[in-house]
Write an enzyme that holds these catalytic residues in place. Structure first.
Site: not given
Length: 271
Positions: A53, A64
């Protein structure tokens, strides 16, 4: 030009035929530089990752944690653009033949243009997109263009997702389902959440496409643990941390290669 959704499906199926989980690595484009990021993606695959990815750096990455936020900040300060993300996909796929996805929040695609983004990603040889903040009920435009261009649409499910919601999400997705192992942001942890196995079980009850687990996997033992019940093991922050901790860019690339090799043994139960 058609994208590589079939390559992604075939790669995951081949891992299953070998009696193991696939290893899926995450690395942000443009980190530490665009060229360095391309070399890191290639090293992850050469080291043993089945799929990569490529993260599209974003100024407000809600999924994140601090490690990937740090890398994103370095990439953004370096001037990374969507064209650089496409170049990363193109060159990494051309060099390795592996399926490469883009993981991105919706706003950059919306501003860039859905048709333009999907056409360019397919032309680059991309396999699809992971879209953590795009609600399924608002995804029709994206899915129309992704399907037209042969791209997978990977949605994220979480332990909080009710069974009815899981069925709605998996019916709309393709390629694989990204099962977030816990409620929270990405990052390395001492142990993998016990919620992950239950989430995989509930998700599998709604779909035949592979269910891959991410968030919290950072070492071979954890990869082996998740590989017992998931079709794929997704690792991101651990790769990025190795690069951040490396004394120089070349050492960072080799650290990625080494970690991929360790995790590849983990998904094969060789730990």
């Amino acid at each position: 030009m058609s994208g590589n959704v079939r390559l992604l499906s075939d790669t995951l199926a081949a891992a299953k035929e070998e009696g193991r989980s696939a290893l899926i690595a995450y690395l942000p484009a443009g980190f530490p530089t665009v060229d360095g990021g391309i070399e890191a993606v290639k090293a992850a695959i050469e080291g043993g990752a089945d799929v990569v990815e490529v993260g599209l750096p974003h100024s407000d990455p809600v999924l994140d944690g601090p490690v990937i936020q740090t890398a994103d900040d370095i990439a953004l300060r370096g001037g990374v653009r969507i064209a650089d993300v496409m170049r990363t996909v193109r060159e990494a796929h051309a060099a390795t033949g592996a399926p490469i996805l883009v993981m991105t929040y919706w706003n950059p695609i919306d501003r860039y243009g859905v048709e333009r983004f999907t056409a360019e990603l397919a032309e680059a040889g991309g396999a699809g997109c992971i879209l953590p903040d795009l609600p399924v009920q608002e995804s029709a435009l994206w899915r129309e263009h992704a399907e037209k261009h042969g791209l997978a649409t990977v949605f994220v499910v979480a332990p909080s997702s009710k069974d009815e919601r899981l069925a709605e999400i998996t019916a709309a997705g393709s390629g694989f389902v990204y099962a977030a192992s816990l409620m929270g942001v990405t990052g390395t942890r001492e142990s993998v959440s016990s919620q992950a196995e239950d989430l995989v079980r509930r998700t599998r009850a709604t779909t035949d496409i592979p269910v891959c687990v991410g968030l919290g996997v950072s070492n071979p033992a954890q990869a082996a643990e998740v590989a017992r019940f998931a079709d794929g093991v997704i690792v991101g922050s651990a790769f990025v941390k190795r690069m951040l901790d490396a004394p120089d860019d070349a050492a960072g690339v080799e650290a990625v290669r080494a970690l991929a090799g360790e995790l590849a043994k983990g998904v094969r139960g060789q730990v």
